[in-house]
Scaffold this active site. Structure first.
Site, short mmCIF file in Angstrom:
data_model
loop_
_atom_site.label_atom_id
_atom_site.label_comp_id
_atom_site.label_asym_id
_atom_site.label_seq_id
_atom_site.Cartn_x
_atom_site.Cartn_y
_atom_site.Cartn_z
N HIS A 159 -10.35 -4.93 10.42
CA HIS A 159 -11.03 -4.76 9.14
C HIS A 159 -12.30 -3.96 9.30
O HIS A 159 -13.16 -3.98 8.42
CB HIS A 159 -11.34 -6.12 8.51
N GLU A 200 0.81 -1.22 0.00
CA GLU A 200 0.00 0.00 0.00
C GLU A 200 0.83 1.26 0.00
O GLU A 200 0.55 2.21 -0.71
CB GLU A 200 -0.93 0.06 1.22
#
Lengths: 397, 393
Positions: free
Chosen positions: A202, A133
């Site tokens: 998450h 990322e």
């Protein structure tokens, strides 16, 4: 008013003012934009403030209206398809728009937002990245410095914490530190929020972490209609925009217009006009609020529900007008209590509209805990409709 | 044979000196472009690639311009040192003296369409990319005429027209940006390359390897240049890296080790790398160089290395001295002419500083400009759209 507007919008010669009774219909000349008359506080050409009336036209299109309104019937689709439609239209329109992310290409996107795009546009325009990322966000920003318009997908917004340095320093601040030499027209998007027992890591709400970064704009979509409009606006914007989607909203179905439309990035949406209390919300909480609203209406209350949509900057024009009308504010958000969007909004409203408030602002947020896995605990972490009803009842005493 | 040419040369020199005094600028303009072949000081070492040859083609004009440019850069950095001590430059100031050969050699091998991106030791690379002394000094002193309007500072020099993408403060963050520039070049199919520069300290950053992986995966025209000055701030390379052979750390990506104090070697390596990257994807160049100053102006630079080391390198490997010796041995200019060049350069720098000192500080309204791109009605309002008014003393 009409003349002023028409003189401002020089480019589109045949711009019809929207008729309050039906959905806006316009003849396409240049870029057609559906927005209410009070779209931006500054006259884009003269830079002076325009005074305008509040016309609540940015209404979420309920199914019954669209069938009667538009000359062509719209088409029904799910929210992720609306996002894809917006993205595809923008990629068709501008060859500089590209998508960068994990599994966006061959796999079609983990939430199917980019399904079919790689087959249509090729592997370089819909780029499958390795799981890195920090660097692929940095790469997208570097590409944006040269003029490309990348759309960065975080498979889950929480993963973008790894790219925080790139988003904060290079995305947000580069326009400033280079003295205006470079613009960074990136869109950073992805699903966030609390899902169905996805676990703590998450289920993060990154809007609270990103809100202080100077130089970025943040928007949150909640319906297929505004998802497509905001996606297109974000891609066309010269500023870096973070588009927050929600994991649980991808399968919402709605009928949207066939014609092209782009929404304003800084505008809030009036979901349900009312008189007694202003309820400000965004993303998934909008649905909890609407559910609570049904109960409230049965109990005799008339809540005004506004989906703020623009998380940075806030649309204090719409919000302010609502506060001046109802004098009571309830904020319902999914961020945590500490340092969330609700906290900033509370401060902003208090500072600007203190005289109009009859009661302290109530802000319902998620608890300051990591989101637990167990279903019941997870339910208690987020705000539920019953809590909203109770808060309104207390506020309106 | 050499003696013969030397005697002839001395004869020629006395003649020309007697006939008329040649100013060094005139010397530069009238210098010939006839090729000279020079051997680099050290051979190149390759990792998974055949290194280029040691013989570099150059011209007298190029050598003289190398000398002038490096002298200018050296002078600028020394002047920045004095300005910092006089408190006209604040904050962080990272000086590049000693490493000029890398900037100058790289410029000689590429065009302005190629992109360079580097970290915070960016003053000289900015000059090489077409930045002016006035822009540099004004930015260092936080004035309006600076390249970033005074809002960036020492670590944020940019020149869009010159293909210079900065100027970044966070160590290693510029490498993914550089790979992004290369991605855009591949996307637009223009035959240019990107030089993403970083130091031996940044070579241990994870994002570098992430970016390198992607660049290699997609054959991006990215050239990663490690300016190895052997110290990551106060930590010597052997204390920070298990493998200080930075040119080998790309593993599957080929690398080249270059003597970074030899401008011609740098030029040869960059030319070679550009040709390679356009065809085959990324390559790593390790420039073995040295900085005379400390890491920044707040670092004396002598607590982690000996003064003998610094003066030793200055005597043996100084890039400007090397070019000076080359020019003198090939009789391209006299000692006096080179000294005159240095004097001219000094004058130029002093004038630029004087001009920069005259430049005004940015207007208070500049606090809010360029936060967002205009046109969306967002002109640096806070989240509540209220403009924050700071009362400046």
């Amino acid at each position: 008013m009409a003349a002023m507007l028409q003189s401002v919008r020089v480019a589109s010669a045949s711009f019809h003012l929207p008729d309050p009774s039906k959905l806006p219909v316009f003849s396409v000349c240049t870029l057609p934009v559906i927005r209410s008359e009070r779209s931006s506080s500054l006259d884009p050409i003269h830079g002076t403030r325009r005074t305008r009336k509040v016309i609540t036209k940015a209404v979420a299109a309920p199914a019954e209206n669209s069938a009667t309104a538009a000359s062509k019937p719209g088409h029904e689709l799910l929210l992720f398809e609306a996002l894809r439609e917006g993205l595809e239209e923008e990629m068709d329109r501008d060859p500089r728009v590209c998508v960068v992310g994990e599994d966006v290409g061959h796999y079609g996107g983990s939430y199917k937002v980019t399904k079919g795009l790689a087959q249509k546009f090729g592997d370089l325009r819909v780029l499958d990245t390795p799981i890195a990322e920090n660097s692929f966000t940095g790469m997208a920003i570097g590409a944006a410095m040269t003029g490309l318009r990348p759309v960065v997908e975080g498979m889950n917004m929480g993963f973008l914490l790894l790219a925080f340095n790139q988003i904060s320093d290079n995305c947000g601040m580069l326009h400033y530190t280079s003295g205006g030499q470079f613009t960074i027209p990136t869109v950073i998007r992805g699903p966030g929020g609390v899902g169905r027992q996805l676990g703590a890591e998450h289920s993060q709400r990154l809007e609270s972490y990103f809100q202080s970064i100077p130089g970025i704009q943040m928007v949150a979509c909640s319906t297929p209609y505004n998802a497509k409009g905001l996606m297109k606006a974000a891609i066309r914007s010269e500023n870096p925009v973070v588009l927050f989607e929600h994991v649980l909203l991808y399968n919402l179905k709605e009928r949207i217009p066939d014609e092209e439309y782009v929404l304003s990035l800084e505008e809030a949406e009036m979901v349900r006009p009312g008189e007694h209390v202003t309820i400000l919300t965004y993303s998934r909480m909008r649905y909890h609020v609407m559910q609570a609203a049904k109960t409230l209406v049965n109990k005799g209350y008339d809540p005004e529900v506004i989906d703020i949509r623009s998380l940075k900057p806030f649309d204090l024009y719409t919000i302010g007008n609502s506060v001046k009308k109802t004098h009571r504010v309830l904020i319902v958000e999914e961020c945590m209590r500490t340092g969330g969007i609700g906290a900033s909004l509370t401060a902003a409203i208090n500072e600007n509209f203190h005289d109009y408030l009859d009661a302290p602002i109530v802000c319902l947020s998620s608890q300051d805990v990591p989101t637990p896995y167990a279903g019941t605990l997870e339910e208690w972490t987020v705000v539920q409709p019953a809590q909203i009803v109770a808060a309104v009842e207390q506020l309106c005493q | 044979m050499a003696q013969l040419t030397q005697r002839a040369a001395t004869f020629q020199r006395t003649l020309s000196a007697a006939a008329f005094s040649v100013s060094s600028t005139r010397c530069l303009n009238t210098a010939s472009t006839s090729p000279i072949t020079v051997e680099t000081s050290l051979p190149f070492t390759g990792h998974k690639i055949d290194p280029p040859s040691r013989s570099v083609e150059t011209t007298p004009q190029e050598l003289l311009s190398f000398f002038r440019d490096m002298a200018l850069m050296r002078r600028m950095e020394i002047a920045a040192d004095s300005l910092y001590k006089a408190k006209l430059i604040r904050g962080f100031c990272h000086l590049y003296d000693g490493q000029e050969a890398v900037a100058v050699g790289m410029e000689a091998a590429i065009t302005k369409k190629d992109c360079i991106i580097t970290a915070y030791r960016d003053h000289c690379i900015f000059l090489g990319r077409g930045g002016t002394l006035l822009e540099a000094f004004a930015e260092l002193m936080g004035r309006k005429d600076g390249c970033s309007k005074g809002k960036g500072g020492s670590m944020h020099f940019y020149k869009k027209e010159g293909g210079f993408y900065g100027g970044h403060g966070i160590v290693g963050a510029q490498v993914p940006l550089g790979c992004g520039l290369a991605f855009a070049q591949k996307y637009s199919k223009d035959e240019n390359v990107t030089f993403a520069m970083y130091g031996d300290g940044a070579a241990n950053q994870g994002q570098l390897f992430e970016a390198l992986n992607m660049a290699a995966l997609w054959d991006l025209p990215a050239i990663l240049v490690c300016e190895n000055n052997h110290y990551g701030m106060g930590t010597a390379e052997w204390r920070a890296a298990k493998s200080p052979a930075y040119y080998k750390r790309g593993d599957y990506v080929p690398g080249l080790k270059v003597d970074g104090m030899d401008a011609l070697a740098v030029k040869q390596a960059c030319k070679f790398a550009k040709e390679y990257a356009l065809k085959n994807g990324p390559i790593i160049l390790e420039m073995d160089t040295y900085r005379y100053h400390g890491h920044s102006m707040s670092d004396p630079g002598s607590t982690y290395r000996t003064r003998d080391e610094i003066s030793g390198i200055r005597q043996e490997r100084d890039p400007i001295e090397r070019i000076r010796k080359l020019i003198l041995s090939h009789d391209l200019a006299t000692e006096k002419e080179l000294k005159d060049t240095e004097k001219e350069v000094r004058k130029e720098v002093d004038e630029a500083i004087a001009q920069a000192k005259e430049s005004p500080l940015p207007d208070p309204s500049e606090l809010f400009t360029n936060v967002y791109v205009k046109g969306l009605g967002v002109e640096a309002f806070g989240a509540d759209r209220k403009e924050l008014r700071a009362v400046l003393p």
